[in-house]
Design a protein around this motif. Structure first.
Motif, PDB file in Angstrom:
ATOM      1  N   GLN A 102       2.882   2.819  12.530  1.00  0.00           N
ATOM      2  CA  GLN A 102       4.333   2.633  12.604  1.00  0.00           C
ATOM      3  C   GLN A 102       4.878   2.208  11.252  1.00  0.00           C
ATOM      4  OE1 GLN A 102       6.804   1.334  16.055  1.00  0.00           O
ATOM      5  NE2 GLN A 102       6.834  -0.628  14.983  1.00  0.00           N
ATOM      6  N   ILE A 103       5.940   2.911  10.834  1.00  0.00           N
ATOM      7  CA  ILE A 103       6.669   2.581   9.609  1.00  0.00           C
ATOM      8  C   ILE A 103       8.013   1.988  10.016  1.00  0.00           C
ATOM      9  CG2 ILE A 103       7.583   3.446   7.431  1.00  0.00           C
ATOM     10  CD1 ILE A 103       4.539   3.806   7.749  1.00  0.00           C
ATOM     11  N   VAL A 104       8.283   0.778   9.568  1.00  0.00           N
ATOM     12  CA  VAL A 104       9.537   0.097   9.900  1.00  0.00           C
ATOM     13  C   VAL A 104      10.480   0.207   8.710  1.00  0.00           C
ATOM     14  CG1 VAL A 104      10.604  -2.057  10.640  1.00  0.00           C
ATOM     15  CG2 VAL A 104       8.260  -1.502  11.370  1.00  0.00           C
ATOM     16  N   ILE A 105      11.676   0.705   8.969  1.00  0.00           N
ATOM     17  CA  ILE A 105      12.670   0.891   7.905  1.00  0.00           C
ATOM     18  C   ILE A 105      13.852  -0.044   8.155  1.00  0.00           C
ATOM     19  CG2 ILE A 105      14.168   2.547   6.731  1.00  0.00           C
ATOM     20  CD1 ILE A 105      12.323   4.775   7.883  1.00  0.00           C
ATOM     21  N   ASN A 120      20.597  -0.724  12.621  1.00  0.00           N
ATOM     22  CA  ASN A 120      20.066  -1.538  11.525  1.00  0.00           C
ATOM     23  C   ASN A 120      18.628  -1.229  11.119  1.00  0.00           C
ATOM     24  OD1 ASN A 120      22.468  -3.123  11.347  1.00  0.00           O
ATOM     25  ND2 ASN A 120      21.803  -4.234  13.189  1.00  0.00           N
ATOM     26  N   VAL A 121      17.892  -0.565  11.999  1.00  0.00           N
ATOM     27  CA  VAL A 121      16.481  -0.323  11.727  1.00  0.00           C
ATOM     28  C   VAL A 121      16.072   1.044  12.274  1.00  0.00           C
ATOM     29  CG1 VAL A 121      15.681  -1.404  13.868  1.00  0.00           C
ATOM     30  CG2 VAL A 121      14.174  -1.380  11.867  1.00  0.00           C
ATOM     31  N   ALA A 122      15.085   1.641  11.623  1.00  0.00           N
ATOM     32  CA  ALA A 122      14.542   2.920  12.070  1.00  0.00           C
ATOM     33  C   ALA A 122      13.015   2.822  12.062  1.00  0.00           C
ATOM     34  CB  ALA A 122      15.016   4.058  11.177  1.00  0.00           C
ATOM     35  N   PHE A 123      12.393   3.662  12.876  1.00  0.00           N
ATOM     36  CA  PHE A 123      10.931   3.644  12.991  1.00  0.00           C
ATOM     37  C   PHE A 123      10.381   5.059  12.860  1.00  0.00           C
ATOM     38  CE2 PHE A 123      12.642   0.179  15.532  1.00  0.00           C
ATOM     39  CZ  PHE A 123      11.893  -0.913  15.114  1.00  0.00           C
ATOM     40  N   LEU A 124       9.310   5.180  12.127  1.00  0.00           N
ATOM     41  CA  LEU A 124       8.568   6.435  12.056  1.00  0.00           C
ATOM     42  C   LEU A 124       7.155   6.185  12.558  1.00  0.00           C
ATOM     43  CD1 LEU A 124       9.437   7.751   8.454  1.00  0.00           C
ATOM     44  CD2 LEU A 124      10.559   8.351  10.608  1.00  0.00           C
ATOM     45  N   ALA A 125       6.614   7.134  13.300  1.00  0.00           N
ATOM     46  CA  ALA A 125       5.187   7.118  13.651  1.00  0.00           C
ATOM     47  C   ALA A 125       4.525   8.155  12.761  1.00  0.00           C
ATOM     48  CB  ALA A 125       4.978   7.440  15.116  1.00  0.00           C
ATOM     49  N   LEU A 126       3.590   7.691  11.937  1.00  0.00           N
ATOM     50  CA  LEU A 126       2.987   8.535  10.916  1.00  0.00           C
ATOM     51  C   LEU A 126       1.517   8.774  11.246  1.00  0.00           C
ATOM     52  CD1 LEU A 126       4.647   9.483   8.469  1.00  0.00           C
ATOM     53  CD2 LEU A 126       3.380   7.839   7.072  1.00  0.00           C
ATOM     54  N   ASN A 127       1.059  10.000  11.017  1.00  0.00           N
ATOM     55  CA  ASN A 127      -0.357  10.318  11.220  1.00  0.00           C
ATOM     56  C   ASN A 127      -0.820  11.208  10.078  1.00  0.00           C
ATOM     57  OD1 ASN A 127      -2.790  11.897  12.318  1.00  0.00           O
ATOM     58  ND2 ASN A 127      -2.459  10.373  13.919  1.00  0.00           N
ATOM     59  N   VAL A 133       0.832  -1.193   0.000  1.00  0.00           N
ATOM     60  CA  VAL A 133       0.000   0.000   0.000  1.00  0.00           C
ATOM     61  C   VAL A 133       0.871   1.249   0.000  1.00  0.00           C
ATOM     62  CG1 VAL A 133      -1.883  -1.143   1.254  1.00  0.00           C
ATOM     63  CG2 VAL A 133      -0.121   0.131   2.523  1.00  0.00           C
ATOM     64  N   THR A 134       0.245   2.370  -0.273  1.00  0.00           N
ATOM     65  CA  THR A 134       0.909   3.666  -0.156  1.00  0.00           C
ATOM     66  C   THR A 134       0.121   4.519   0.833  1.00  0.00           C
ATOM     67  OG1 THR A 134       1.785   3.608  -2.412  1.00  0.00           O
ATOM     68  CG2 THR A 134       1.589   5.773  -1.369  1.00  0.00           C
ATOM     69  N   VAL A 135       0.826   5.094   1.784  1.00  0.00           N
ATOM     70  CA  VAL A 135       0.200   5.999   2.753  1.00  0.00           C
ATOM     71  C   VAL A 135       0.948   7.324   2.759  1.00  0.00           C
ATOM     72  CG1 VAL A 135      -0.660   4.147   4.247  1.00  0.00           C
ATOM     73  CG2 VAL A 135       1.605   5.141   4.675  1.00  0.00           C
ATOM     74  N   CYS A 136       0.267   8.369   3.207  1.00  0.00           N
ATOM     75  CA  CYS A 136       0.889   9.686   3.348  1.00  0.00           C
ATOM     76  C   CYS A 136       0.604  10.202   4.755  1.00  0.00           C
ATOM     77  CB  CYS A 136       0.319  10.673   2.333  1.00  0.00           C
ATOM     78  SG  CYS A 136       0.599  10.228   0.605  1.00  0.00           S
ATOM     79  N   GLY A 137       1.475  11.048   5.258  1.00  0.00           N
ATOM     80  CA  GLY A 137       1.227  11.602   6.582  1.00  0.00           C
ATOM     81  C   GLY A 137       2.381  12.454   7.060  1.00  0.00           C
ATOM     82  N   TRP A 138       2.217  12.931   8.305  1.00  0.00           N
ATOM     83  CA  TRP A 138       3.258  13.729   8.942  1.00  0.00           C
ATOM     84  C   TRP A 138       3.979  12.884   9.982  1.00  0.00           C
ATOM     85  CZ3 TRP A 138      -1.651  15.561   7.943  1.00  0.00           C
ATOM     86  CH2 TRP A 138      -1.733  16.627   7.033  1.00  0.00           C
ATOM     87  N   VAL A 139       5.279  13.089  10.108  1.00  0.00           N
ATOM     88  CA  VAL A 139       6.087  12.342  11.072  1.00  0.00           C
ATOM     89  C   VAL A 139       5.802  12.880  12.467  1.00  0.00           C
ATOM     90  CG1 VAL A 139       8.418  11.750  11.805  1.00  0.00           C
ATOM     91  CG2 VAL A 139       7.872  11.890   9.356  1.00  0.00           C
ATOM     92  N   ARG A 140       5.313  12.004  13.327  1.00  0.00           N
ATOM     93  CA  ARG A 140       5.034  12.391  14.716  1.00  0.00           C
ATOM     94  C   ARG A 140       6.217  12.072  15.630  1.00  0.00           C
ATOM     95  NH1 ARG A 140      -0.153  13.307  16.471  1.00  0.00           N
ATOM     96  NH2 ARG A 140      -1.322  14.432  14.900  1.00  0.00           N
ATOM     97  N   THR A 141       6.816  10.912  15.429  1.00  0.00           N
ATOM     98  CA  THR A 141       8.037  10.554  16.172  1.00  0.00           C
ATOM     99  C   THR A 141       8.954   9.772  15.234  1.00  0.00           C
ATOM    100  OG1 THR A 141       7.163   8.443  17.014  1.00  0.00           O
ATOM    101  CG2 THR A 141       6.817  10.407  18.381  1.00  0.00           C
ATOM    102  N   ALA A 142      10.242   9.784  15.553  1.00  0.00           N
ATOM    103  CA  ALA A 142      11.226   9.044  14.760  1.00  0.00           C
ATOM    104  C   ALA A 142      12.266   8.451  15.694  1.00  0.00           C
ATOM    105  CB  ALA A 142      11.887   9.963  13.740  1.00  0.00           C
ATOM    106  N   ARG A 143      12.560   7.163  15.494  1.00  0.00           N
ATOM    107  CA  ARG A 143      13.596   6.480  16.279  1.00  0.00           C
ATOM    108  C   ARG A 143      14.576   5.826  15.313  1.00  0.00           C
ATOM    109  NH1 ARG A 143      11.659   2.104  19.003  1.00  0.00           N
ATOM    110  NH2 ARG A 143       9.645   2.117  17.927  1.00  0.00           N
ATOM    111  N   ASP A 144      15.836   5.980  15.606  1.00  0.00           N
ATOM    112  CA  ASP A 144      16.856   5.455  14.694  1.00  0.00           C
ATOM    113  C   ASP A 144      17.848   4.585  15.459  1.00  0.00           C
ATOM    114  OD1 ASP A 144      18.211   5.026  12.394  1.00  0.00           O
ATOM    115  OD2 ASP A 144      18.985   7.068  12.168  1.00  0.00           O
TER     116      ASP A 144
END
Length: 458
Positions: free
Chosen positions: A50-53, A34-41, A20-31
Motif C-alpha cells: 500500500q502506497i499512502v498519498i 485529503n488522501v489517496a491509496f495505491l496498491a502496488l505489485n 526507500v524506492t519501489v517500482c510496480g504496477w498499480v493494482r487498485t487505486a482509491r481517492d
C-alpha cells in the motif's frame, strides 16, 4: 534503476522508518479529498504494497499514476500499519514510468480463467497467475535440488530427433522445405531436407537419457516435450515440460521408491516456501488443498497390481462411463476411483498388460505383462508413468517387430543392450501436472505461460 523489491518491504522490519524506492504496477487505486491509496505489485510477492498519498504534502501527483495497470516509481518512508501489522509507504515522490489507457483489460476484480487465456501476455499481472508462476519456479528449483542432492547428473537431451520414443507417431515434423509439389515420394522429400532424413520434435528425452545413464549411472532430464495429439482435455497440451530420471542398476522397486521420495520432497518444499500462495489457492480454487498435500507427505503410497485393480473396478458399485476389462487402458474415472474411493491416498499401479504399454518396457515372465508403473493421485489420476526398461536385446527387438516398428533410428538404443547391458529404469513426470496438483488449478492451460493446444498458438 535502483529500487527495493516489494517482497522485502512487506516482510522485513529493518526498512521501517527508512526511505526507500519501489517500482510496480498499480493494482487498485482509491481517492478521497485529503488522501489517496495505491496498491502496488512488482511481481516479487503475491501481496500488494500500500502506497499512502497525503495530498497536502504531495499535491502534484499525476492523474496517470492513479490508473489501473500504470507502472510507477515511488519514493517514500516505510511505516508499519498497526491495524493489520503490515508495512506500507508514505509517498514523497511518485513518477509514472508507463501510462495505461482506459481499455486496460484487467479492470474487473475477478475474470474467468477462460477469458484470461485469450490474453496470456496480460494475465500474468493477476493474483492467480502471479501465484501460479511463482509456485512453478519454486517447484522447478525443488526438482533440481532433489536430484542434485542425490548425485544425479542433469542431462539436456535433443529436442529434434529421428526416433519416436512412444512408438505412436504423434509427432511434430521438423522441416526446412515445407509444402512442395516437387517430390514424387516421401523418401526423396526427406533426402533433400535439412537432416537428409525425417525429423521431428521429441516427445520424450527418455531414449537419450538411457544412453547417458549407461555411462553416468544416474541422470535426469528437465525440458520441453512435444506431442501432436488432437486432444482438447484439461490435462493435455502440445508443448509441456518433462522430468525424466534414468537409473542404471535399478529394477521396478527402485523406480517406485525414487518416484515416491521425489513427490514427497517437492510437496514438502512447496508447503514450506509458498505459504501465502498455498493459502490463496485453498481459498480460491480447492478447499482442503493443504490437507490433501499433507496426506500425501504422511502416507505410505500403496502398490497395487493392475490385475487386482481391474477386479476392484469390476466389483465397484459405480456405473463407469468406460467399461472395464482386463487389457483395457484405465481412464481418469477409474484411476480416481482407485485413489479416492478405495485407498484414499496415492497408488502405484504395476504390471500392466504389455499390449497397452510402450515397446521398451521390461517383459515379465508371464509373457502378458510388463514391469511398468503409473502413480495415481487423488484428485487428478495419473501423474507419473515409469517402468523398468527391457535390458535383453532379443526381447526388445521382438517387441519392436511385434509392433511393426522399423529399427531405423533405434540402432543406438539396441546397441545399449549389446554392450554391457544392465537392469535399469526410470519414469516421466509431467511438470505441469504436479503444479496442477499442488495448486488445485483444474486446467493445464492455466499453469503454463503460453499453452499450445489444437488450433491455438497465441
Amino acid at each position: 534503476m535502483k529500487h527495493t523489491d516489494i517482497r522485502e518491504i512487506l516482510t522485513a522490519d529493518k526498512y521501517v522508518g527508512k526511505e526507500v524506492t519501489v517500482c510496480g504496477w498499480v493494482r487498485t487505486a482509491r481517492d478521497s479529498k485529503n488522501v489517496a491509496f495505491l496498491a502496488l505489485n512488482d511481481g516479487t510477492s503475491l501481496n500488494h504494497l500500500q502506497i499512502v498519498i497525503d495530498k497536502q504534502a504531495l499535491n502534484d501527483v499525476s492523474p496517470e499514476a492513479m490508473k489501473l495497470g500504470a507502472s510507477v516509481k515511488v519514493t517514500g518512508e516505510v511505516v508499519n500499519n498497526e491495524r493489520n501489522n503490515t508495512n506500507e509507504i508514505n509517498a514523497k515522490e511518485i513518477t509514472v514510468l508507463g501510462k495505461c489507457p482506459a481499455d486496460y483489460p484487467l479492470q474487473k476484480k475477478f475474470q474467468k480463467l477462460e477469458t484470461l487465456r485469450e490474453m496470456p501476455h496480460i494475465r500474468v499481472r493477476t493474483n492467480t497467475f502471479n501465484a501460479v508462476f511463482r509456485v512453478r519456479s519454486v517447484i522447478a528449483a525443488a526438482i533440481h535440488r532433489f536430484f542434485q542432492e542425490k548425485g544425479y547428473v542433469y542431462i539436456n537431451t535433443p529436442l529434434i530427433t529421428a526416433s519416436d520414443c512412444e512408438g505412436a507417431g504423434e509427432m511434430f515434423q521438423v522441416t526446412t522445405i515445407g509444402y512442395s509439389d516437387k517430390y514424387d515420394n516421401a523418401d526423396d522429400y526427406y533426402r533433400d531436407d535439412f537432416f537428409g532424413k525425417k525429423a521431428a520434435l521429441s516427445v520424450s528425452g527418455q531414449l537419450e537419457g538411457e544412453v547417458a545413464a549407461m555411462g553416468l549411472g544416474k541422470i535426469y532430464t528437465f525440458g520441453p516435450s512435444f506431442r501432436a495429439e488432437n486432444s482438447n482435455t484439461q490435462r493435455h497440451v502440445a508443448e509441456f515440460w518433462h522430468i525424466e530420471p534414468e537409473v542404471a542398476f535399478a529394477e521396478l522397486d527402485d523406480v517406485i521408491e525414487l518416484a515416491e521420495e521425489m513427490i514427497k520432497y517437492i510437496i514438502r518444499d512447496y508447503i514450506e516456501k509458498c505459504p501465502e500462495e498455498l493459502k490463496f489457492f485453498e481459498e480460491r480454487f480447492e478447499k482442503g488443498l493443504t490437507e490433501k498435500l499433507m496426506s500425501v507427505i504422511n502416507s505410505d503410497f500403496e502398490i497395487v497390481d493392475y490385475t487386482d485393480a481391474i477386479e476392484l473396478l469390476k466389483k465397484a458399485d459405480v456405473k463407469f462411463e468406460f467399461p472395464v476389462e482386463w487389457g483395457c487402458d484405465l481412464q481418469s474415472e477409474h484411476e480416481r476411483y482407485i485413489t479416492e474411493q478405495v485407498y484414499n491416498k496415492p497408488v502405484f499401479l504395476i504390471n500392466y498388460p504389455k499390449a497397452i504399454k510402450s515397446f521398451y518396457m521390461k517383459q515379465n515372465p508371464d509373457g502378458k505383462t510388463v514391469a511398468a508403473t503409473d502413480l495415481l493421485v487423488p484428485g487428478v489420476g495419473e501423474i507419473i508413468g515409469g517402468s523398468e526398461r527391457e535390458a535383453d536385446y532379443d526381447k526388445l527387438l521382438a517387441a519392436m517387430k511385434e509392433r511393426e516398428m522399423s529399427t531405423e533410428g533405434y540402432e543406438f538404443y539396441l546397441d545399449l543392450r549389446k554392450f554391457g547391458s544392465v537392469p535399469h529404469g526410470g519414469f516421466g513426470l509431467g511438470f505441469e501436472r504436479i503444479i496442477m496438483y499442488c495448486t488445485g488449478m483444474a486446467n493445464i492451460r492455466d499453469v503454463i505461460l503460453y499453452p499450445r493446444t489444437v488450433g491455438n498458438i497465441k
